[in-house]
Design a protein around this motif. Structure first.
Motif, PDB file in Angstrom:
ATOM      1  N   THR A  91       0.827  -1.206   0.000  1.00 20.00           N
ATOM      2  CA  THR A  91       0.000   0.000   0.000  1.00 20.00           C
ATOM      3  C   THR A  91       0.861   1.255   0.000  1.00 20.00           C
ATOM      4  O   THR A  91       0.620   2.194  -0.774  1.00 20.00           O
ATOM      5  CB  THR A  91      -0.931   0.004   1.231  1.00 20.00           C
ATOM      6  OG1 THR A  91      -1.775  -1.148   1.183  1.00 20.00           O
ATOM      7  CG2 THR A  91      -1.789   1.256   1.256  1.00 20.00           C
ATOM      8  N   LEU A  92       1.867   1.291   0.869  1.00 17.21           N
ATOM      9  CA  LEU A  92       2.714   2.478   0.978  1.00 17.21           C
ATOM     10  C   LEU A  92       3.578   2.669  -0.270  1.00 17.21           C
ATOM     11  O   LEU A  92       3.732   3.798  -0.753  1.00 17.21           O
ATOM     12  CB  LEU A  92       3.599   2.370   2.225  1.00 17.21           C
ATOM     13  CG  LEU A  92       2.852   2.343   3.567  1.00 17.21           C
ATOM     14  CD1 LEU A  92       3.835   2.203   4.718  1.00 17.21           C
ATOM     15  CD2 LEU A  92       2.007   3.591   3.743  1.00 17.21           C
ATOM     16  N   VAL A  93       4.133   1.588  -0.803  1.00 11.15           N
ATOM     17  CA  VAL A  93       5.011   1.710  -1.977  1.00 11.15           C
ATOM     18  C   VAL A  93       4.226   2.169  -3.203  1.00 11.15           C
ATOM     19  O   VAL A  93       4.660   3.074  -3.932  1.00 11.15           O
ATOM     20  CB  VAL A  93       5.728   0.373  -2.247  1.00 11.15           C
ATOM     21  CG1 VAL A  93       6.432   0.397  -3.604  1.00 11.15           C
ATOM     22  CG2 VAL A  93       6.750   0.091  -1.150  1.00 11.15           C
ATOM     23  N   THR A  94       3.085   1.554  -3.458  1.00 10.02           N
ATOM     24  CA  THR A  94       2.301   1.942  -4.637  1.00 10.02           C
ATOM     25  C   THR A  94       1.813   3.384  -4.521  1.00 10.02           C
ATOM     26  O   THR A  94       1.809   4.122  -5.509  1.00 10.02           O
ATOM     27  CB  THR A  94       1.107   1.000  -4.817  1.00 10.02           C
ATOM     28  OG1 THR A  94       0.344   0.934  -3.594  1.00 10.02           O
ATOM     29  CG2 THR A  94       1.571  -0.404  -5.181  1.00 10.02           C
ATOM     30  N   SER A  95       1.414   3.797  -3.326  1.00  7.69           N
ATOM     31  CA  SER A  95       0.962   5.172  -3.135  1.00  7.69           C
ATOM     32  C   SER A  95       2.111   6.154  -3.326  1.00  7.69           C
ATOM     33  O   SER A  95       1.937   7.225  -3.925  1.00  7.69           O
ATOM     34  CB  SER A  95       0.346   5.338  -1.745  1.00  7.69           C
ATOM     35  OG  SER A  95      -0.761   4.485  -1.579  1.00  7.69           O
ATOM     36  N   PHE A  96       3.310   5.794  -2.830  1.00 11.75           N
ATOM     37  CA  PHE A  96       4.468   6.669  -2.999  1.00 11.75           C
ATOM     38  C   PHE A  96       4.840   6.808  -4.474  1.00 11.75           C
ATOM     39  O   PHE A  96       5.126   7.914  -4.957  1.00 11.75           O
ATOM     40  CB  PHE A  96       5.647   6.113  -2.207  1.00 11.75           C
ATOM     41  CG  PHE A  96       6.915   6.884  -2.390  1.00 11.75           C
ATOM     42  CD1 PHE A  96       7.107   8.104  -1.740  1.00 11.75           C
ATOM     43  CD2 PHE A  96       7.931   6.409  -3.210  1.00 11.75           C
ATOM     44  CE1 PHE A  96       8.276   8.831  -1.918  1.00 11.75           C
ATOM     45  CE2 PHE A  96       9.102   7.121  -3.389  1.00 11.75           C
ATOM     46  CZ  PHE A  96       9.280   8.341  -2.738  1.00 11.75           C
ATOM     47  N   ILE A  97       4.813   5.699  -5.203  1.00 16.51           N
ATOM     48  CA  ILE A  97       5.112   5.757  -6.640  1.00 16.51           C
ATOM     49  C   ILE A  97       4.079   6.620  -7.351  1.00 16.51           C
ATOM     50  O   ILE A  97       4.421   7.432  -8.238  1.00 16.51           O
ATOM     51  CB  ILE A  97       5.147   4.338  -7.232  1.00 16.51           C
ATOM     52  CG1 ILE A  97       6.332   3.554  -6.667  1.00 16.51           C
ATOM     53  CG2 ILE A  97       5.242   4.387  -8.759  1.00 16.51           C
ATOM     54  CD1 ILE A  97       6.351   2.092  -7.079  1.00 16.51           C
ATOM     55  N   ALA A  98       2.813   6.457  -6.988  1.00 18.67           N
ATOM     56  CA  ALA A  98       1.754   7.237  -7.627  1.00 18.67           C
ATOM     57  C   ALA A  98       1.958   8.729  -7.402  1.00 18.67           C
ATOM     58  O   ALA A  98       1.853   9.531  -8.343  1.00 18.67           O
ATOM     59  CB  ALA A  98       0.394   6.800  -7.084  1.00 18.67           C
ATOM     60  N   ILE A  99       2.259   9.125  -6.170  1.00 20.80           N
ATOM     61  CA  ILE A  99       2.479  10.542  -5.879  1.00 20.80           C
ATOM     62  C   ILE A  99       3.723  11.046  -6.584  1.00 20.80           C
ATOM     63  O   ILE A  99       3.739  12.162  -7.136  1.00 20.80           O
ATOM     64  CB  ILE A  99       2.588  10.752  -4.358  1.00 20.80           C
ATOM     65  CG1 ILE A  99       1.225  10.531  -3.708  1.00 20.80           C
ATOM     66  CG2 ILE A  99       3.100  12.142  -4.030  1.00 20.80           C
ATOM     67  CD1 ILE A  99       0.169  11.516  -4.124  1.00 20.80           C
ATOM     68  N   LEU A 100       4.775  10.234  -6.603  1.00 15.45           N
ATOM     69  CA  LEU A 100       6.027  10.635  -7.248  1.00 15.45           C
ATOM     70  C   LEU A 100       5.839  10.916  -8.735  1.00 15.45           C
ATOM     71  O   LEU A 100       6.452  11.830  -9.295  1.00 15.45           O
ATOM     72  CB  LEU A 100       7.082   9.535  -7.048  1.00 15.45           C
ATOM     73  CG  LEU A 100       8.543   9.883  -7.337  1.00 15.45           C
ATOM     74  CD1 LEU A 100       9.046  10.938  -6.363  1.00 15.45           C
ATOM     75  CD2 LEU A 100       9.412   8.634  -7.276  1.00 15.45           C
TER      76      LEU A 100
END
Length: 311
Positions: A91-100
């Motif tokens: 959850t955290l990794v995919t959200s971070f990639i999305a925001i990035l």
């Protein structure tokens, strides 16, 4: 000549009418204030009810699994081994990639629409961007499975041997949250007074200098709010992520490999779950609620500090 003055009875009647009107308006105002207060309290009550219900339903998992529920590296329902680390990490990794990925693209679109786009194109392009927000998430998931994942697998086989994975899910999420961040950023940038822009251009500033030194400082609180809204959407997205994340229930510290997320795990297993597995999934939902709440609380603190620094 007839006396044109108003009789005392007429004055008394007018005063009574005004008094009745004031009383009626007072009652309506109290009714309006009470109803709006009721609606606001109802939202808080519903929010609290959801949190309490999830916590109570997930308590058997919390009490029986203990610390292993938070530190476990796999989710295996067949042996009652429920560790949330793979889902939280995904959850955290995919959200971070999305925001990035989404933030610079969204800001670029907003800058183009407000500062550089020809007037006759602003409304059509802005409408097209906003329409992307209305596309169902399952459509994004199908597009990711049929187009994006095969593309990555074909052109980057060493990095994406299966095509699906955390990065693929992050890219899908980025596409989904771009319209939200773009729309909010554009709306707050439009509120900057034209005089500020014209003054900066009059001093010889370039477009980038105007945007960086005039527009962004004036609307940074609204821009941060748009980013946080997009992050909240990314954290809780379900169907699109379920299609392309790979649904690997074992923890692995990877960015491009397959994994799972909290929402995808709940969507995949909840319909057939019972007993301890069902309680563990509800506890996982409570944890997602807490994570989202923490993110929004941090955003509010950031916005408050920005407001204080402005003052």
């Amino acid at each position: 000549m007839k006396d044109a003055s108003v009789s005392p009875s007429h004055l008394l009647g007018a005063e009574k009418g005004e008094l009745q009107m004031l009383r009626r308006n007072g009652r309506l105002d109290r009714l309006f204030s009470g109803s709006t207060f009721f609606f606001a309290v109802t939202v808080l009550v519903l929010l609290g009810a959801i949190m309490v219900t999830l916590f109570i339903s997930g308590w058997p998992a919390f009490s029986e699994l203990g610390a292993s529920f938070f530190t476990g590296t796999r989710w295996a329902a067949n042996v009652n081994d429920f560790g949330i680390l793979p889902a939280v990490y995904g959850t955290l990794v995919t959200s971070f990639i999305a925001i990035l990925v989404a933030v610079p693209i969204s800001f670029g679109i907003a800058i183009f629409l407000t500062e550089l786009c020809p007037v006759f194109l602003r409304r059509p392009l802005g409408t097209m961007v906003e329409l992307l927000a209305g596309v169902p998430s399952i459509i994004y998931g199908m597009w990711g499975m049929e187009v994006l994942a095969p593309f990555l697998q074909r052109h980057l086989p060493d990095v994406f041997p299966a095509g699906t994975g955390l990065t693929t899910a992050g890219l899908i999420l980025a596409v989904m949250i771009i319209p939200f961040i773009t729309a909010i950023t554009r709306d707050v940038m439009v509120t900057v007074p034209p005089m500020l822009r014209e003054s900066a251009y009059g001093l010889g500033c370039t477009t980038w200098e105007v945007v960086r030194n005039v527009v962004f400082p004036s609307v940074r609180a609204g821009m941060v709010g748009g980013v946080i809204l997009g992050l909240g959407r990314a954290l809780g997205e379900t169907m699109a992520v379920t299609f392309v994340i790979g649904n690997n229930l074992f923890y692995k510290a990877t960015v491009t490999g397959q994994g799972t997320s909290i929402a995808a795990l709940i969507a995949n297993q909840f319909p057939e779950a019972d007993g301890l597995q069902r309680s563990a999934l509800l506890a996982l939902g409570f944890l997602l609620f807490v994570i989202t709440f923490i993110v929004l609380a941090i955003a509010r603190l950031m916005l408050r500090r920005m407001d204080r620094s402005k003052a």
